[in-house]
Write an enzyme that holds these catalytic residues in place. Structure first.
Site, PDB file in Angstrom:
ATOM      1  N   ASP B  11       0.864  -1.171   0.000  1.00  0.00           N
ATOM      2  CA  ASP B  11       0.000   0.000   0.000  1.00  0.00           C
ATOM      3  C   ASP B  11       0.901   1.222   0.000  1.00  0.00           C
ATOM      4  O   ASP B  11       1.670   1.420   0.927  1.00  0.00           O
ATOM      5  CB  ASP B  11      -0.889   0.021   1.243  1.00  0.00           C
ATOM      6  CG  ASP B  11      -1.979  -1.042   1.166  1.00  0.00           C
ATOM      7  OD1 ASP B  11      -2.070  -1.714   0.123  1.00  0.00           O
ATOM      8  OD2 ASP B  11      -2.725  -1.195   2.140  1.00  0.00           O
ATOM      9  N   ASP B 134     -14.239  -5.374  -3.267  1.00  0.00           N
ATOM     10  CA  ASP B 134     -14.238  -5.329  -1.798  1.00  0.00           C
ATOM     11  C   ASP B 134     -15.664  -5.645  -1.363  1.00  0.00           C
ATOM     12  O   ASP B 134     -16.613  -5.070  -1.896  1.00  0.00           O
ATOM     13  CB  ASP B 134     -13.868  -3.933  -1.283  1.00  0.00           C
ATOM     14  CG  ASP B 134     -12.433  -3.550  -1.617  1.00  0.00           C
ATOM     15  OD1 ASP B 134     -11.646  -4.424  -2.013  1.00  0.00           O
ATOM     16  OD2 ASP B 134     -12.099  -2.349  -1.480  1.00  0.00           O
TER      17      ASP B 134
END
Lengths: 204, 273
Positions: B11, B134
């Site tokens: 990330d 997601d």
């Protein structure tokens, strides 16, 4: 000097950087004069067969001529498939016809959830014939593949095979022309070894 | 034999000192974990099969930083590289692929404008379009719309709802239905994250991973919850995933990728060692 053929598709930077890592001086170009000057030609490729051939257009003749004159030529993935006579991807389209053969789609058998398409990821190859492109590459080495179509060629042109759903050609070759279904520029050190072998052949 | 892929996820965010890597716990509390290019090199040496970079700021500065990170990584690391985070136009995709990435991961933009998936896969090829889904389990079956039933690990009947904006916004869309839809639109792969598990280190959400893997004909990357090599083993065996993505367990050096792969190989999972 090696030329990576720029025909408007894909990630050319990785191919260029990997060839440089393998010791080559690399130019990305779509100029016939550059292809003529080059010690070797790399035909990269992602995307669809028809778009690839269309984008090559007049470069096709130049690539064929250089290959006939014995210049080392490396086709990667779609670039390998374009070396063949024809493809059935999205219709029937003519290829460069440098190596006789045909590009066909994977047929998923039975429960297709076990045989996902595209064939994506690291798979091992089986070496069938000695060829300079595979110098120093061990049998059962892993390479990175991403494709939904594969090459069907006469066994005399197949120097390595791979198995996914069916047995298919992983590496095809004549004396000076090589095609890899996998991406050597994305296959870590083993992939770099293939590129190194190609670069070495171009220097001969 | 086609091997199962282990994919470390980095990330990436924009700090004062340039790009840095962070991993979110439930996407909210962030903890810094190192330079992305250095980490990418280390993972490559350890035997990572691919790398995923997620730009979690997805701001203009973030995007420019990301291009630099991709270029520097692609110059030295010769394995597939996927980049995601805020990608919502064909020009974004082109910029990222030009910098040296091989695939892009599209999330919120796909939900908001699903034709984007079709356009992107037509222009760049399915093989470079990953749709990130997601989702979060939902016990409320009331209301209209498709709700494919899944038995959660605690035995409850649930459906999985797609969430966007980093998990902050529920959409009412059934995740399994959406997976088939993106396959039809031309996605080459699905990156599935269950928000029930993300950042927990309690293991992947096996029921939804397995259902989705059997629901579509394209590869599924399981994501969210890996805390041990056994969790990754379960994602492949029980979850039928084609690849497993993990962040924390690699970033903090709890396990190396090689250790995880050795663990899997000893138990009969095909991996590249």
């Amino acid at each position: 000097m090696l030329v990576v053929v720029d025909y408007g598709l894909g990630n050319l930077r990785s191919v260029k950087k990997a060839l440089e890592k393998a010791g080559a001086e690399v130019v990305i170009s779509s100029e016939p004069s550059m292809l003529e000057m080059a010690d070797g030609i790399v035909l990269p490729g992602v995307g669809a067969f028809r778009d690839g051939m269309e984008n090559l257009s007049e470069l096709s003749e130049c690539i064929k001529r250089e290959a006939e004159h014995g210049k080392p030529l490396l086709g990667i993935c779609l670039g390998m498939q374009m070396l063949l006579t024809e493809s059935e991807e999205g219709g029937v389209y003519e290829g460069l016809d440098i190596i006789p053969g045909k590009v066909v789609r994977f047929e998923s058998k039975g429960n297709n959830r076990d045989n996902k398409i595209p064939h994506m990821g690291w798979n091992s190859i089986k070496i069938k014939e000695n060829h300079w492109i595979l110098d120093g590459v061990e049998d059962n080495s892993y390479f990175y593949f991403v494709h939904s179509y594969y090459a069907r060629v006469a066994s005399s042109y197949e120097v390595a095979s791979c198995t996914y759903i069916t047995d298919f050609s992983a590496v095809i070759a004549t004396k000076n022309v090589v095609g890899t279904q996998f991406h050597p520029e994305k296959s870590g050190d083993t992939g770099l070894r293939i590129l190194h072998n190609f670069v070495r052949e171009c220097r001969r | 034999m086609l091997t199962k892929r282990i994919i470390p996820c980095l990330d990436v965010t924009y700090g004062e000192s340039g790009a840095c890597v962070v991993k979110g716990i439930h996407f909210v509390k962030l903890r810094e974990a190192g330079d992305p290019v250095e980490l990418a090199k280390r993972y490559n040496e350890e035997g990572a099969d691919e790398l995923v970079f997620l730009d979690i700021t997805a701001s203009h500065e973030g995007r420019e930083t990301m291009v630099d990170v991709i270029e520097r990584t692609a110059d030295e690391v010769f394995i597939p590289l996927t980049v995601g985070g805020g990608i919502d136009s064909l020009s974004d995709i082109q910029k990222i692929l030009r910098a040296g990435a091989d695939k892009v991961s599209i999330n919120t933009a796909a939900v908001k404008h699903k034709e984007f998936v079709r356009e992107a896969s037509r222009v760049f090829g399915s093989q470079c379009i990953v749709v990130a889904i997601d989702c979060r389990s939902n016990t409320n079956f009331s209301g209209s719309g498709v709700k494919n039933e899944v038995i959660r690990e605690d035995g409850k009947k649930v459906w999985y709802e797609v969430v966007i904006y980093g998990g902050r916004k529920p959409t009412g869309i059934d995740a399994l239905w959406w997976a088939q839809e993106v396959e039809r639109l031309g996605a080459g792969e699905i990156l599935l994250t269950s928000m029930d598990r993300d950042g927990t280190c309690d293991g992947y959400d096996i029921p939804i991973t397995r259902e989705m893997s059997e629901f579509v004909g394209i590869p599924i990357i399981a994501s969210g919850g890996a805390g041990s090599p056994h969790h990754i083993y379960e994602a492949f065996t029980k979850g039928k995933a084609d690849a497993a993505l993990a962040a924390s367990i690699f970033h903090y050096g709890e396990y190396t990728i090689r250790e995880v792969k050795e663990y899997l190989m000893e138990r009969g999972i095909p991996v590249r060692l």
